[in-house]
Design an enzyme around this catalytic site. Structure first.
Site, short mmCIF file in Angstrom:
data_model
loop_
_atom_site.label_atom_id
_atom_site.label_comp_id
_atom_site.label_asym_id
_atom_site.label_seq_id
_atom_site.Cartn_x
_atom_site.Cartn_y
_atom_site.Cartn_z
N CYS A 379 -10.11 -4.75 112.44
CA CYS A 379 -10.24 -3.53 113.38
C CYS A 379 -9.31 -3.36 114.41
O CYS A 379 -8.20 -2.57 114.04
CB CYS A 379 -11.67 -3.91 113.96
N HIS A 506 -15.40 -5.33 109.57
CA HIS A 506 -15.26 -6.58 110.21
C HIS A 506 -15.92 -7.60 109.13
O HIS A 506 -17.25 -7.78 109.16
CB HIS A 506 -16.34 -6.89 111.59
N GLU A 508 -15.69 -10.68 108.94
CA GLU A 508 -16.33 -12.02 109.71
C GLU A 508 -17.98 -12.00 109.68
O GLU A 508 -18.64 -12.98 109.76
CB GLU A 508 -15.74 -12.38 110.97
N1 GLN Z 1 -11.18 -0.10 119.94
C1 GLN Z 1 -11.04 0.20 118.49
C2 GLN Z 1 -11.94 1.33 118.06
O1 GLN Z 1 -13.04 1.57 118.62
C3 GLN Z 1 -11.45 -0.98 117.84
C4 GLN Z 1 -12.85 -1.31 117.79
C5 GLN Z 1 -13.00 -2.93 116.98
O2 GLN Z 1 -11.98 -3.71 116.98
N2 GLN Z 1 -14.14 -3.33 116.82
O3 GLN Z 1 -11.71 1.91 116.93
#
Ligand code: GLN
Length: 551
Positions: A379, A506, A508
């Site tokens: 992410c 994600h 994970e």
């Molecule tokens: N801050 C980034 C976004 O909002 C990444 C978010 C995250 O890592 N879950 O896109």
């Protein structure tokens, strides 16, 4: 057969591992052939944990249907085969919100709206919505004695009364501390906690007693006597090195037998082979792998709960023990690279929000890229990897994300809203599961062994498509794309790099101890190979020096 209920409460102190205990009970019932569903009821006023800081509340666990939930749902999904959703996590805030909305609509026909029966009815409704299963386990957040949890406890008291004996039971998790000075295990906190429950009309059927040392039979008997439960219903939950040992430990204490008896359920044969094999593997790794996690929330263990588990699963899949080294991304911003980075067999940059630490993350990514250390970005880890590449390889010095700088010259990462409009999304966050197509031959396609996948998201920002040609020309591959081609989901570097991959979702959140997520499996595999290669090279160098030395 009517659905059976197990209500799990906690006493004495928080953080005793109620989530793991509930999950382990779920695992034991599945091992007997029952279908289970687990739900968490949290007494706080936030409508969901989505708005809470990772430092306060730990990880926000996202389900397929895009609900932002308590991290215990992660345990439920890892320990059992249930798939979590919005209905598996309810907070006091959500309950009150819905009661107040009803009140405004006039649904209560002029009545005075009260905690009992209106709030408790709403809670009972939510419990009934949890889902189809033979046994529904309901974990009540917080500690017995908290003001906030009272309506929830009252609701489960009523539910038990309505369901009748043999259909609903209460399991209470407590602590039996060891006092060194007197060399004694103390039962008084457990007695008090049970008294507290009794005062609101709940008699626990089973006590799970957390302790550092094994509870001898006389201590169990004492607890049984004072807490009004049979001695065999006092289960010792002694500390164990791995959470995956808990189901086996409970089984050894006979917990599943007792639960089935209390719920009047047939004792189908117990099959715990997969748990035994798992624990055996965890206990006998063939080597170690060192992973540096360069993140923002490194001071609070619960912030990266699923990530830690997924990395451990990667170790289990590759038969190695994964040693995690958390590096505060901010600390990398100025000084030279810390030693842990040079010792790491793999570097991971996880998700996060806000500007703090991102420059440090980029330095770690540059290090992994240039030194050819296996790299995994998740992410925010993908977003910072793209910025780093745009700056240092494409040569767009002012590349940035609009999350960290209002108007960067090159906004290589920008907000979803700017891309397709908020209306199209129904919100500003991309949440929950989305499909993704994989490029043949990529690290990702090799890992998944499939060309179309689905993964869970939680973010606002995306890679700006305008920069794809320039990034591509400079050697970055976009190996995972949304089927409509609008969103970059996975990036990779190939030029001689053993494994450099970052994803916008994600992974994970979908890794399980028995089925490690393919990306974690391959990342740890690459890290193990890298570690082996480095060690070999150092040993050869050392041997060479030896040969060269005149002595
Ligand atoms: N801050 C980034 C976004 O909002 C990444 C978010 C995250 O890592 N879950 O896109």
């Amino acid at each position: 057969m009517s659905v059976k209920y197990i209500f799990v409460t906690g006493g004495v102190v928080s953080s005793l591992g109620k989530g793991i205990a509930a999950s382990s009970i779920g695992a034991l019932l599945e091992a007997r052939g029952y279908k289970v569903a687990l739900a968490k009821f949290d007494p706080y006023i936030n409508v969901d944990p989505g708005t809470m800081s990772p430092f306060q509340h730990g990880e926000v666990y996202v389900t397929d249907d895009g609900a932002e939930t308590d991290l215990d749902l992660g345990h439920y999904e890892r320990f059992t085969s249930m798939t979590g959703s919005r209905t598996h996590n309810t907070t006091a805030g959500r309950i009150y919100l819905s009661v107040i909305e009803r009140e405004r609509r006039g649904d209560y026909l002029g009545k005075t709206v009260q905690v009992i029966p209106h709030i408790t009815d709403e809670i009972k409704e939510a419990v009934r919505r949890v889902g189809e299963a033979d046994v529904v386990l309901v974990e009540i957040g917080g500690t017995v004695g908290d003001i906030e949890s009272l309506p929830f406890l009252e609701a489960i008291r009523q539910l038990r009364q309505e369901a009748g004996r043999g259909n609903a039971i209460n399991v209470h998790l407590t602590l039996v501390p060891y006092i060194k000075a007197s060399d004694e295990l103390k039962t008084k906190p457990t007695q008090h906690s049970v008294k507290e429950l009794l005062s609101i009309g709940i008699q626990p059927d089973v006590l799970l007693c957390r302790s550092e040392r094994p509870l001898p039979p006389d201590v169990k008997r004492k607890i049984a006597l004072f807490c009004n439960v049979p001695a065999e219903a006092v289960i010792n939950a002694k500390d164990v090195p791995s959470i995956y040992e808990v189901p086996l430990q409970f089984a050894a204490e006979g917990l599943d037998e007792i639960l089935l008896d209390l719920l009047h359920l047939p004792h189908y044969e117990r099959n715990l082979e997969k748990w035994e094999a798992l624990v055996n593997r965890i206990k006998n790794p063939a080597g170690d792998v060192d992973i540096a996690v360069v993140g923002k929330y490194v001071d609070y263990g619960d912030s990266y709960k699923s990530l830690n588990e997924a990395l451990a699963h990667g170790g289990i899949a590759n038969n190695v023990r994964v040693r995690l080294h958390y590096v505060d991304a901010e600390s990398l911003e100025n000084d030279s690279y810390p030693e842990v980075l040079s010792r790491a067999d793999g570097i991971l940059v996880p998700g996060g929000f806000g500007r703090r630490g991102v420059e440090g993350m980029m330095r770690a990514i540059q290090y992994a890229r240039e030194k050819k250390v296996p790299f995994f970005g998740i992410c925010l880890g993908l977003q910072t990897a793209v910025i780093e590449y745009a700056r240092n390889v494409v040569g767009l010095e002012d590349a940035n994300s609009t999350e960290f700088e209002e108007e960067p010259k090159h906004r290589v990462i920008y907000k979803l809203r700017d891309l397709i409009g908020v209306e199209a999304l129904g919100g500003t966050m991309r949440l929950g599961k989305y499909p993704c197509d994989l490029a043949p031959g990529s690290f990702a396609a090799r890992a998944y062994g499939e060309s179309a996948i689905s993964e869970r998201h939680r973010h606002r920002y995306e890679v700006n498509q305008e920069y794809l040609p320039a990034l591509r020309d400079a050697g970055m591959s976009f190996t995972g794309m949304s089927p409509d081609g609008k969103f970059v989901e996975i990036i990779e570097l190939h030029n001689d790099h053993p494994w450099f991959l970052a994803c916008q979702f994600h992974p994970e959140l979908k890794s399980k101890p028995f089925a490690c997520h393919p990306l974690f499996r391959d990342f740890i595999r690459a890290a193990r190979a890298h570690g082996g290669a480095v060690r070999e090279a150092t040993e050869t160098a050392r041997a060479d020096r030896h040969l060269e030395s005149p002595a």
